[in-house]
Design a protein around this motif. Structure first.
Motif, PDB file in Angstrom:
ATOM      1  N   UNK A   1       6.906 -10.286   2.199  1.00 54.31           N
ATOM      2  CA  UNK A   1       5.816  -9.311   2.327  1.00 54.31           C
ATOM      3  C   UNK A   1       5.593  -8.951   3.792  1.00 54.31           C
ATOM      4  N   UNK A   2       5.617  -9.950   4.659  1.00 52.25           N
ATOM      5  CA  UNK A   2       5.408  -9.707   6.087  1.00 52.25           C
ATOM      6  C   UNK A   2       6.510  -8.834   6.671  1.00 52.25           C
ATOM      7  N   UNK A   3       7.760  -9.091   6.289  1.00 52.32           N
ATOM      8  CA  UNK A   3       8.887  -8.289   6.790  1.00 52.32           C
ATOM      9  C   UNK A   3       8.804  -6.844   6.305  1.00 52.32           C
ATOM     10  N   UNK A   4       8.391  -6.674   5.051  1.00 49.80           N
ATOM     11  CA  UNK A   4       8.276  -5.311   4.523  1.00 49.80           C
ATOM     12  C   UNK A   4       7.218  -4.514   5.282  1.00 49.80           C
ATOM     13  N   UNK A   5       6.205  -5.214   5.781  1.00 48.91           N
ATOM     14  CA  UNK A   5       5.126  -4.534   6.513  1.00 48.91           C
ATOM     15  C   UNK A   5       5.565  -4.187   7.935  1.00 48.91           C
ATOM     16  N   UNK A   6       6.150  -5.140   8.644  1.00 52.98           N
ATOM     17  CA  UNK A   6       6.479  -4.928  10.054  1.00 52.98           C
ATOM     18  C   UNK A   6       7.838  -4.242  10.249  1.00 52.98           C
ATOM     19  N   UNK A   7       8.804  -4.515   9.368  1.00 56.49           N
ATOM     20  CA  UNK A   7      10.153  -3.962   9.546  1.00 56.49           C
ATOM     21  C   UNK A   7      10.336  -2.652   8.791  1.00 56.49           C
TER      22      UNK A   7
ATOM     23  N   UNK B   1       1.159 -15.425  -5.780  1.00 57.19           N
ATOM     24  CA  UNK B   1       2.337 -14.564  -5.879  1.00 57.19           C
ATOM     25  C   UNK B   1       1.987 -13.224  -6.515  1.00 57.19           C
ATOM     26  N   UNK B   2       1.172 -13.271  -7.548  1.00 52.48           N
ATOM     27  CA  UNK B   2       0.761 -12.032  -8.221  1.00 52.48           C
ATOM     28  C   UNK B   2      -0.022 -11.126  -7.258  1.00 52.48           C
ATOM     29  N   UNK B   3      -0.907 -11.739  -6.473  1.00 55.04           N
ATOM     30  CA  UNK B   3      -1.682 -10.957  -5.506  1.00 55.04           C
ATOM     31  C   UNK B   3      -0.779 -10.417  -4.398  1.00 55.04           C
TER      32      UNK B   3
ATOM     33  N   UNK C   1       0.873  -2.638   3.004  1.00 62.48           N
ATOM     34  CA  UNK C   1       0.514  -3.897   2.349  1.00 62.48           C
ATOM     35  C   UNK C   1      -1.003  -3.960   2.277  1.00 62.48           C
ATOM     36  N   UNK C   2      -1.517  -4.028   1.065  1.00 58.25           N
ATOM     37  CA  UNK C   2      -2.956  -3.992   0.856  1.00 58.25           C
ATOM     38  C   UNK C   2      -3.595  -5.339   1.178  1.00 58.25           C
ATOM     39  N   UNK C   3      -4.927  -5.305   1.289  1.00 58.16           N
ATOM     40  CA  UNK C   3      -5.678  -6.517   1.623  1.00 58.16           C
ATOM     41  C   UNK C   3      -5.463  -7.613   0.585  1.00 58.16           C
ATOM     42  N   UNK C   4      -5.440  -7.242  -0.693  1.00 56.89           N
ATOM     43  CA  UNK C   4      -5.241  -8.254  -1.734  1.00 56.89           C
ATOM     44  C   UNK C   4      -3.881  -8.932  -1.610  1.00 56.89           C
ATOM     45  N   UNK C   5      -2.880  -8.195  -1.117  1.00 54.77           N
ATOM     46  CA  UNK C   5      -1.559  -8.791  -0.925  1.00 54.77           C
ATOM     47  C   UNK C   5      -1.580  -9.822   0.201  1.00 54.77           C
TER      48      UNK C   5
END
Length: 301
Positions: A263-269, A143-145, A274-278
Motif C-alpha cells: 500500500x505504501x509503495x502504491x502511494x509513493x511510487x 487487511x480489508x481496511x 490511498x484513503x484514510x481507512x486504508x
C-alpha cells in the motif's frame, strides 16, 4: 531470545521485499509485457544471481585443509521440488491481479495466514495459541481496511478469485516446506535450488520465448532484475534463515507485513490515492505484528 529476534527480523524483511513487487509488476504490465515474460525473466535472473552468489561464497570460503565431509541428510532434488511453490505463487498471484481488483487480489493472498496455521496444526501438531488466532483475526480485519474494500464497488471474477486462493495455498505450502526442508544445506545453496525448481515449473508453463523476442537492452530485463532481487533472491534466502528460528505460524503472521508495504509503495511510487481507512488498516497490521513480536521476545526472555 536473540535467535528468535533475528529470525523475526529476517522474515519481516523478506515480507517487506515481497511487498514492493506489485508496484514493479504493474509497471511491467503498463509497458506491455505479458505474465509469462514477467515471471519467466524474474525466475531466470533470480536463479543466475543465486547460483553465482553461492559459487562465489563457496570459492571464498574454501578451506585450505581437507575437512571431514559430512553429507547433508536432505537430497538436493527435494529442495528443488520445494521451489515449485514460490514459482506457482508468482504465476497465480500475477494472474489474479489481471482478473480482479488489486485490493481483492491482496486479500485473497492474505488468506495464507489461516491456511498456514491449519497446515502447521494438522501436519506438525503445533496447536496455535489464543493470542496467535486473535492476531490473525486482527490482521485480516486490517487487511480489508488497507485494501480499501469498504471504499469501492467490487466486481468479482470467479477465475480471478480461484487464482488468488491458489496463490495463498501455494504461499502457505512454501512457508511450510521452506521452514522444514533443506535446513542442513548452506543457505545460498538452498535458495538457489528452490529457485531452480521455480524456474523449471515457470518455463514448463510459459516457454521462455522472450530470449528470442527481446534484446538484452530491453527494459524487461531491468524490471526482471528488480523483481528477481526483491522477489526471488532476498525473500527465499531471508525466509530460509529466519523461519526455522521462529516456526511456521509466527512466520506466517510476520509475513503479513507485505500488505502495508504494498500500500505504501502504491502511494509513493505509483502515485495512487490511498484513503484514510486504508492507512488505518496498515497501522492495525503493523501494531498486530509488533505486539506478537514483543510477546514472543518476552516469552523468550
Amino acid at each position: 531470545m536473540k535467535e528468535k529476534f533475528l529470525g523475526s527480523f529476517l522474515v519481516f524483511l523478506g515480507a517487506c521485499s515481497f511487498g514492493v513487487l506489485s508496484s514493479i509488476v504493474k509497471t511491467a504490465y503498463q509497458a506491455g509485457y505479458t505474465l509469462g515474460e514477467v515471471t519467466g525473466v524474474q525466475c531466470f535472473l533470480g536463479m543466475l544471481i543465486l547460483w553465482g552468489s553461492h559459487l562465489i561464497v563457496k570459492g571464498l570460503n574454501k578451506p585450505k585443509a581437507t575437512p571431514v565431509k559430512h553429507s547433508p541428510s536432505t537430497p538436493k532434488w527435494k529442495v528443488c521440488v520445494v521451489g515449485i511453490f514460490p514459482g506457482l505463487v508468482g504465476i497465480c498471484y500475477y494472474q489474479c491481479v489481471q482478473l480482479v481488483p488489486a485490493s481483492i487480489a491482496i486479500i485473497l493472498l492474505m488468506q495464507y495466514l489461516w491456511i498456514s496455521i491449519i497446515i502447521d496444526f494438522v501436519i506438525f501438531k503445533n496447536k496455535p495459541s489464543t493470542f496467535q488466532l486473535l492476531t490473525v483475526a486482527i490482521i485480516i480485519v486490517g487487511s480489508c481496511l488497507a485494501a480499501g474494500v469498504l471504499n469501492q464497488n467490487i466486481h468479482l471474477n470467479f477465475s480471478g478469485c480461484l487464482f488468488g486462493f491458489l496463490a495463498a495455498l501455494m504461499y502457505s505450502l512454501f512457508i511450510t516446506t521452506s521452514s522444514n526442508v533443506g535446513n542442513d544445506l548452506p543457505k545460498l545453496e538452498k535458495s538457489a535450488l528452490m529457485i531452480t525448481g521455480a524456474c523449471i515449473i515457470t518455463f514448463l508453463i510459459f516457454p521462455p520465448l522472450f530470449f528470442f523476442k527481446y534484446s538484452i537492452s530491453e527494459p524487461l530485463y531491468v524490471l526482471g532484475f528488480l523483481l528477481a532481487l526483491l522477489g526471488t533472491v532476498l525473500p527465499p534466502f531471508l525466509f530460509s534463515v529466519g523461519m526455522p528460528k521462529i516456526g511456521i505460524s509466527f512466520s506466517a503472521i510476520l509475513s503479513a507485513a507485505e500488505l502495508p508495504i504494498a500500500v505504501t509503495c502504491s502511494y509513493f511510487y505509483l502515485k495512487e490515492s490511498v484513503l484514510l481507512t486504508q492507512w488505518i488498516g496498515v497501522i492495525i497490521i503493523l501494531i498486530a505484528i509488533a505486539l506478537l513480536n514483543l510477546k514472543n521476545l518476552k516469552k523468550g526472555s
